[in-house]
Motif scaffolding. Structure first.
Motif, short mmCIF file in Angstrom:
data_model
loop_
_atom_site.label_atom_id
_atom_site.label_comp_id
_atom_site.label_asym_id
_atom_site.label_seq_id
_atom_site.Cartn_x
_atom_site.Cartn_y
_atom_site.Cartn_z
N ARG B 49 0.83 -1.22 0.00
CA ARG B 49 0.00 0.00 0.00
C ARG B 49 0.86 1.26 0.00
NH1 ARG B 49 -5.41 -0.48 1.42
NH2 ARG B 49 -5.35 1.50 2.54
N THR B 52 2.02 2.11 -3.61
CA THR B 52 1.04 2.75 -4.49
C THR B 52 0.36 3.94 -3.82
OG1 THR B 52 -0.44 0.92 -3.92
CG2 THR B 52 0.54 0.89 -6.11
N MET B 54 -1.07 4.60 -0.95
CA MET B 54 -2.38 4.50 -0.31
C MET B 54 -2.34 4.86 1.17
SD MET B 54 -3.48 1.05 -2.30
CE MET B 54 -5.17 0.88 -1.75
N THR B 73 -2.38 7.86 -5.77
CA THR B 73 -2.49 6.47 -6.21
C THR B 73 -2.79 6.36 -7.70
OG1 THR B 73 -3.28 5.82 -4.03
CG2 THR B 73 -3.76 4.33 -5.85
N GLU B 74 -3.78 7.13 -8.17
CA GLU B 74 -4.17 6.96 -9.57
C GLU B 74 -3.06 7.37 -10.54
OE1 GLU B 74 -5.80 8.48 -7.08
OE2 GLU B 74 -7.20 9.99 -7.84
N ASP B 75 -2.22 8.31 -10.11
CA ASP B 75 -1.09 8.71 -10.97
C ASP B 75 0.00 7.64 -11.00
OD1 ASP B 75 -2.30 11.13 -11.60
OD2 ASP B 75 -1.52 12.09 -9.79
N VAL B 77 -0.50 4.42 -10.50
CA VAL B 77 -1.05 3.31 -11.26
C VAL B 77 -0.90 3.55 -12.77
CG1 VAL B 77 -3.25 2.24 -11.90
CG2 VAL B 77 -2.65 2.53 -9.49
N ARG B 78 -1.14 4.78 -13.17
CA ARG B 78 -1.07 5.10 -14.60
C ARG B 78 0.33 4.98 -15.18
NH1 ARG B 78 -5.39 8.63 -16.82
NH2 ARG B 78 -7.24 8.13 -15.61
N HIS B 83 -1.90 -3.01 -8.90
CA HIS B 83 -1.90 -3.51 -7.53
C HIS B 83 -3.15 -4.37 -7.34
CE1 HIS B 83 -1.52 -2.30 -2.97
NE2 HIS B 83 -1.96 -3.53 -3.13
N ARG B 88 -9.22 -8.33 -2.82
CA ARG B 88 -9.56 -8.42 -4.25
C ARG B 88 -10.17 -7.19 -4.88
NH1 ARG B 88 -12.19 -13.30 -2.05
NH2 ARG B 88 -10.57 -14.86 -1.90
N GLY B 89 -10.80 -6.31 -4.10
CA GLY B 89 -11.32 -5.07 -4.67
C GLY B 89 -12.33 -5.23 -5.77
#
Ligand SMILES: Nc1ncnc2c1ncn2[C@@H]1O[C@H](COP(=O)(O)OP(=O)(O)O)[C@@H](O)[C@H]1O
Ligand SMILES: [Mg+2]
Lengths: 292, 238
Positions: B49, B52, B54, B73-75, B77-78, B83, B88-89
């Motif tokens: 976490r 990424t 979080m 996080t979203e940046d 990931v891009r 992750h 499991r999300g």
């Protein structure tokens, strides 16, 4: 029988407005888990903007769509400026923010346009449709536009990528971020859309209730009632709840002795309590079974 | 030796005032599989976490030559880090296919996205059979496959997997790990895998780290750790 049908149709017309407000409330509730008490005031302010544009001589539909655009942008801006900074605070501070927003918008409208009642035009006219006494042209137009809008929203959320991203962001923000979705902007987009839906509701109901800063008070209450009865987690439930509120309100006011205009709101509130007692998640509130 | 794809140094992590990671140093080489082992509560999930973005961290994290510490996080990931989180999300109300589409939300190449959906179905035929079903109705194993599939939709350079074997039947675990091996071999996806099942993870990985109450206590080639009886007995319990 004709009276009954007439009351049902008139109920569906105002019910459509309640459905819009219920939907706007649910759209924001799904993203941030709080009820936006200022939703009605935002819609009222939008309607004043439309009125101002009409005063300046714009044709009805130009003012209509321009107002929708302005309201959308305003909704996004309000989220970014007012709400984003406090989004991780407690629910109680959300409530305080919403009440403050309510008071500010209400008094701003009163300050700019004063509290006298203004008439607001209908694009459909007020004559009876097809010379029948069954439904007025404006009521029919209200039903038509709300249904058209609801269908468009359904298609947007069901079939577009942005719609899917918004659903994902609302359902599971953390997992959505891990998919690269910009959750903050999705929430802002939701605010914009809720504000636009509210603006449409305000402009459609204004010819009926007249335009003044407190015009949306009872309408938002019915919208809340519809949303809660239908289930705050279900947009479809909220819409059905909103339409039902309109019909029940009208039928009760007409056919139950002593109810009349005064007690109609009481009926709505009683209904909320009754439904919540029996089914706390609302009639359509979803509880998905998850296997592990 | 090429520079590592992922390079975390001196990582501290906090839940509010409580510190749970202390100066963790960790690398994943490009094309490699690294595993992070440790007992329940050691801080494995927290490490992933942190990588990424979080939770609150201190320290430096570099990915593919860029510093990513402190980014959203979203940046992160891009940039190409997928992750697969513990738990499991799953988007339970969305369909299986919509879950995969959500995984590709940062991409614009529509044709390639459709091709990748089919590619994921190729790895996990069970998901294809259920592609119109609400994902919340899938079994735990199927949801784990869906989570890996959703991660693949990002076309990641690096995958972080948090206990992918958790709650799966042994046969399914074998199947999943074969697929991970194939993804690494055939598509060059680098991986950082957190596992409680140390034997399984050491078999797949080429490098291993051992975490104990928030501190790294050992690192080395997976083969060496696997063959060192003392380590196995005292830390890995098998
Ligand atoms: N949300 C949280 N808030 C506070 N403490 C947490 C939280 N999540 C985990 N912890 C604590 O951090 C430590 C490491 O947890 P975690 O990273 O989940 O371990 P692991 O994945 O290795 O089992 C544990 O002591 C756990 O109790
Ligand atoms: Mg864990």
């Amino acid at each position: 029988m004709e009276l009954f049908l007439h009351q049902v149709l008139a109920g569906l017309a105002t019910g459509g407005i309640y459905a819009c407000m219920a939907l706007a409330v649910v759209m924001i509730y799904q993203a941030i888990d709080s009820l936006n008490f200022a939703q009605g005031e935002m819609a009222m302010f939008s309607t004043f903007i439309a009125w101002q544009l009409l005063q300046w001589g714009l044709p009805y539909w130009a003012a209509f769509f321009l107002t929708i655009g302005i309201s959308f942008v305003a909704g996004v801006v309000i989220e970014r400026v007012v709400f984003k900074p406090v989004q991780n605070e407690s629910v109680l501070s959300h409530v305080v923010i919403f009440i403050a927003l309510f008071a500010i918008i209400n008094s701003a409208a009163g300050f700019i346009w004063d509290f006298t009642i203004k008439s607001f035009p209908s694009p459909f006219g007020t004559r009876e449709l097809f010379g029948q006494r069954l439904i007025s042209a404006h009521d029919a137009g209200m039903i038509g536009i709300t249904i058209l809008m609801l269908v468009l929203l359904y298609l947007f959320f069901r079939y577009t990528r942005v719609g899917l991203a918004m659903r994902a962001a609302a359902a599971n923000p953390e997992s959505a971020r891990l998919a690269g979705i910009r959750v903050g902007w999705m929430v802002a987009l939701g605010w914009g859309m809720a504000a636009a839906v509210g603006a449409i509701a305000g402009m459609l109901i204004a010819p009926v209730v007249f335009l003044e800063p407190n015009m949306m008070l009872s309408i938002l209450l019915y919208g809340f009632a519809g949303a809660v009865v239908g289930g705050l987690t279900s947009p479809l439930g909220a819409v059905i709840g909103g339409f039902s509120m309109g019909v029940i309100e009208n039928l009760a006011g007409t056919f139950i002795p002593y109810v009349g205009r005064e007690l109609k709101l009481t009926i709505a509130l009683t209904l909320i309590v009754a439904v919540l007692t029996v089914k706390p998640s609302g009639l359509f509130g979803r509880t998905v079974e998850t296997r592990v | 030796m090429s520079a590592p794809l992922l390079d975390a140094s001196n990582l501290d992590a906090f839940y509010g005032p409580t510190q749970v990671l202390y100066g963790v140093d960790l690398e994943v080489v490009a094309g490699g599989i690294t595993t992070l082992l440790g007992a329940n509560g050691a801080g494995k999930t927290t490490t992933l976490r942190s990588l990424t973005g979080m939770l609150d961290t201190k320290g430096e994290v570099r990915f593919d030559g860029r510093s990513i510490a402190g980014r959203a996080t979203e940046d992160i990931v891009r940039l190409g880090i997928a992750h697969v989180p513990q738990g499991r999300g799953t988007f339970v109300r969305e369909t299986v296919e919509e879950n995969l589409q959500i995984g590709a939300m940062s991409r614009r190449d529509r044709a390639a996205i459709s091709a990748d959906v089919e590619r994921v179905y190729g790895y996990f035929p069970r998901l294809k059979e259920r592609h119109r079903q609400q994902a919340g109705t899938l079994s735990g194993g199927e949801q784990q496959m869906l989570a890996v599939g959703r991660a693949l939709m990002l076309r990641p350079k690096l995958m972080l997997l948090d206990e992918p074997s958790f709650g799966l039947a042994p046969l399914l675990v074998q199947e999943l790990f074969e697929i991970l091996r194939a993804l690494n071999r055939d598509e060059g996806v680098s991986m950082l895998i957190v596992e409680q099942n140390a034997a399984l993870a050491l078999d797949l990985a080429d490098h291993a780290y051992l975490l104990e109450t928030g501190r790294l206590v050992m690192s080395g080639p997976a083969g060496e750790i696997r063959n060192n009886e003392t380590i196995r007995r005292s830390y890995l319990g098998y």
